[in-house]
Scaffold this active site. Structure first.
Site, PDB file in Angstrom:
ATOM      1  N   MET A  40      24.106  18.566  19.777  1.00 38.47           N
ATOM      2  CA  MET A  40      23.288  19.739  20.112  1.00 38.47           C
ATOM      3  C   MET A  40      21.858  19.316  20.437  1.00 38.47           C
ATOM      4  O   MET A  40      20.941  20.138  20.418  1.00 38.47           O
ATOM      5  CB  MET A  40      23.312  20.744  18.966  1.00 38.47           C
ATOM      6  CG  MET A  40      24.742  21.257  18.710  1.00 38.47           C
ATOM      7  SD  MET A  40      24.816  22.833  17.874  1.00 38.47           S
ATOM      8  CE  MET A  40      24.028  22.422  16.334  1.00 38.47           C
ATOM      9  N   GLY A  41      21.671  18.028  20.697  1.00 40.25           N
ATOM     10  CA  GLY A  41      20.338  17.568  21.088  1.00 40.25           C
ATOM     11  C   GLY A  41      19.404  17.388  19.912  1.00 40.25           C
ATOM     12  O   GLY A  41      19.840  17.301  18.772  1.00 40.25           O
ATOM     13  N   GLY A  79      20.939   8.977  13.983  1.00 39.59           N
ATOM     14  CA  GLY A  79      22.343   9.299  13.667  1.00 39.59           C
ATOM     15  C   GLY A  79      23.148   9.492  14.943  1.00 39.59           C
ATOM     16  O   GLY A  79      24.217   8.898  15.131  1.00 39.59           O
ATOM     17  N   HIS A  80      22.615  10.327  15.840  1.00 44.55           N
ATOM     18  CA  HIS A  80      23.294  10.544  17.128  1.00 44.55           C
ATOM     19  C   HIS A  80      23.396   9.244  17.914  1.00 44.55           C
ATOM     20  O   HIS A  80      24.419   8.944  18.527  1.00 44.55           O
ATOM     21  CB  HIS A  80      22.495  11.543  17.988  1.00 44.55           C
ATOM     22  CG  HIS A  80      22.331  12.900  17.391  1.00 44.55           C
ATOM     23  ND1 HIS A  80      21.115  13.372  16.974  1.00 44.55           N
ATOM     24  CD2 HIS A  80      23.211  13.899  17.174  1.00 44.55           C
ATOM     25  CE1 HIS A  80      21.256  14.613  16.517  1.00 44.55           C
ATOM     26  NE2 HIS A  80      22.519  14.956  16.625  1.00 44.55           N
ATOM     27  N   VAL A 123      24.035   8.107   9.073  1.00 51.17           N
ATOM     28  CA  VAL A 123      22.803   7.312   9.115  1.00 51.17           C
ATOM     29  C   VAL A 123      21.740   8.052   8.294  1.00 51.17           C
ATOM     30  O   VAL A 123      21.553   9.268   8.449  1.00 51.17           O
ATOM     31  CB  VAL A 123      22.318   7.111  10.560  1.00 51.17           C
ATOM     32  CG1 VAL A 123      21.007   6.328  10.586  1.00 51.17           C
ATOM     33  CG2 VAL A 123      23.385   6.385  11.374  1.00 51.17           C
ATOM     34  N   SER A 139      18.996  14.499  10.257  1.00 54.94           N
ATOM     35  CA  SER A 139      19.472  15.779  10.786  1.00 54.94           C
ATOM     36  C   SER A 139      18.373  16.366  11.663  1.00 54.94           C
ATOM     37  O   SER A 139      17.191  16.235  11.353  1.00 54.94           O
ATOM     38  CB  SER A 139      19.764  16.738   9.630  1.00 54.94           C
ATOM     39  OG  SER A 139      19.881  18.059  10.113  1.00 54.94           O
TER      40      SER A 139
HETATM   41  P1  AMP Z   1      24.712  17.796  15.946  1.00 52.60           P
HETATM   42  O1  AMP Z   1      23.794  17.516  17.083  1.00 52.60           O
HETATM   43  O2  AMP Z   1      24.050  18.079  14.650  1.00 52.60           O
HETATM   44  O3  AMP Z   1      25.787  18.806  16.297  1.00 52.60           O
HETATM   45  O4  AMP Z   1      25.483  16.441  15.683  1.00 52.60           O
HETATM   46  C1  AMP Z   1      26.206  15.807  16.710  1.00 52.60           C
HETATM   47  C2  AMP Z   1      27.041  14.697  16.137  1.00 52.60           C
HETATM   48  O5  AMP Z   1      26.197  13.742  15.505  1.00 52.60           O
HETATM   49  C3  AMP Z   1      28.020  15.189  15.063  1.00 52.60           C
HETATM   50  O6  AMP Z   1      29.252  14.487  15.190  1.00 52.60           O
HETATM   51  C4  AMP Z   1      27.308  14.828  13.787  1.00 52.60           C
HETATM   52  O7  AMP Z   1      28.176  14.634  12.702  1.00 52.60           O
HETATM   53  C5  AMP Z   1      26.635  13.540  14.180  1.00 52.60           C
HETATM   54  N1  AMP Z   1      25.497  13.279  13.308  1.00 52.60           N
HETATM   55  C6  AMP Z   1      24.454  14.111  13.013  1.00 52.60           C
HETATM   56  N2  AMP Z   1      23.628  13.545  12.124  1.00 52.60           N
HETATM   57  C7  AMP Z   1      24.148  12.326  11.830  1.00 52.60           C
HETATM   58  C8  AMP Z   1      23.775  11.257  10.949  1.00 52.60           C
HETATM   59  N3  AMP Z   1      22.673  11.324  10.196  1.00 52.60           N
HETATM   60  N4  AMP Z   1      24.562  10.167  10.904  1.00 52.60           N
HETATM   61  C9  AMP Z   1      25.690  10.084  11.665  1.00 52.60           C
HETATM   62  N5  AMP Z   1      26.096  11.048  12.500  1.00 52.60           N
HETATM   63  C10 AMP Z   1      25.350  12.163  12.578  1.00 52.60           C
END
Ligand code: AMP
Length: 279
Positions: free
Chosen positions: A31-32, A37-38, A177, A186
């Site tokens: 979601m940007g 992590g991403h 991460v 996050s």
């Molecule tokens: P989001 O943008 O929050 O929807 O996350 C997109 C992807 O990145 C999802 O598969 C999340 O689980 C992953 N993600 C988000 N934060 C982390 C993190 N700290 N470590 C690893 N993967 C992450």
């Protein structure tokens, strides 16, 4: 720079070319407001696939709280710069009408694993996730999809979805991460004021201590109660849940011989934080 496309037609044109060349395609749905992590997911996809697509789409259907949707950070230019550093081959950043055009009426709903915890606290959330992930797999025709352990229940929902619908995509789960102090990275962390940011690592610390205590022989219930008390004492205004569950089904599990996961959601300074670890 990685190229960015915003329409399904442009995405498909690129993907068809790659498929004709028999390239293995990886997709990283996001979601940007990208962070390390991403990027770790994108780098893993880069290492394992011939072509990598990162999707950036703040999916309104997975938000059950209008304020959360409104306040969700949107940082496309910075995201594109970070992705260029991986690099990924293509950024797909559609607007809402491109994904849900007039007349759109389908919902993908995964039973069982999507019902407790996040599913219970955020009604409709996983229907939104399952619907958009199914669409993204269809649009990108990816061979592999990369998802983070950070959203453990979401990963289990996607695994179930792919199995139940026989989708021809392999799901790869990637380690969470964390910041140096343990806080899981996050996009929502950006909304924490500095005092709250200093307190936020207590979430991971409390989960880690609870799992260590259970391994040392303490009862599940007592360890979880102490973790909740630590969060409240540190300044979390609300603990939604701290639960020890079967790692795959997310159902209650008191069998320590099976893989289990401790998962939590708690509010700090008006921001809802989630985390989970192996138990
Ligand atoms: P989001 O943008 O929050 O929807 O996350 C997109 C992807 O990145 C999802 O598969 C999340 O689980 C992953 N993600 C988000 N934060 C982390 C993190 N700290 N470590 C690893 N993967 C992450």
């Amino acid at each position: 720079m990685s190229a960015t496309v915003t329409t399904v037609a442009d995405l498909r044109a690129r993907v068809e070319e790659w498929r004709r060349a028999a390239a293995v395609i990886g997709v990283v749905p996001t979601m940007g407001a990208l962070h390390e992590g991403h990027l770790s997911l994108c780098r893993r996809a880069r290492a394992e696939c011939d072509r990598v697509i990162t999707t950036i789409f703040v999916n309104p259907r997975q938000f059950n709280n209008p304020d959360d949707l409104r306040l969700y950070p949107r940082t496309l230019a910075a995201d594109e710069a970070l992705l260029a550093g991986v690099p990924v081959d293509l950024v797909f950043a559609p607007d809402v009408e491109e994904v849900y055009p007039p007349g759109f009426r389908t919902t993908v709903s995964v039973g069982g694993v999507s019902e407790p915890l996040e599913g219970h606290m955020r009604p409709g959330h996983f229907d939104g996730v399952a619907t958009v992930v199914t669409k993204l797999f269809g649009m990108t025709r990816a061979d592999r999809g990369y998802f983070g352990h950070k959203d453990w229940q979401q990963l289990q929902v996607v695994l179930r979805l792919v199995r139940d619908l026989d989708l021809p995509v392999e799901i790869v789960g990637c380690e969470t991460v964390r910041e140096a102090d343990g806080l899981a990275m996050s996009s929502r962390n950006r909304r924490l004021p500095p005092e709250a940011r200093a307190v936020a690592p207590v979430l991971f610390a409390a989960l880690s201590a609870a799992v260590a205590d259970i391994r040392a022989g303490q009862s599940d219930r007592m360890a979880i109660r102490e973790a909740a008390e630590k969060l409240r004492a540190a300044g979390f205004e609300r603990v939604e849940y701290i639960e020890l569950r079967d790692a795959a089904t997310l159902m209650p599990s008191d069998d320590p011989t099976r893989p289990r996961r401790m998962l939590a959601a708690a509010w700090l300074a008006g921001v809802r934080l989630i985390d989970n670890i192996a138990a």
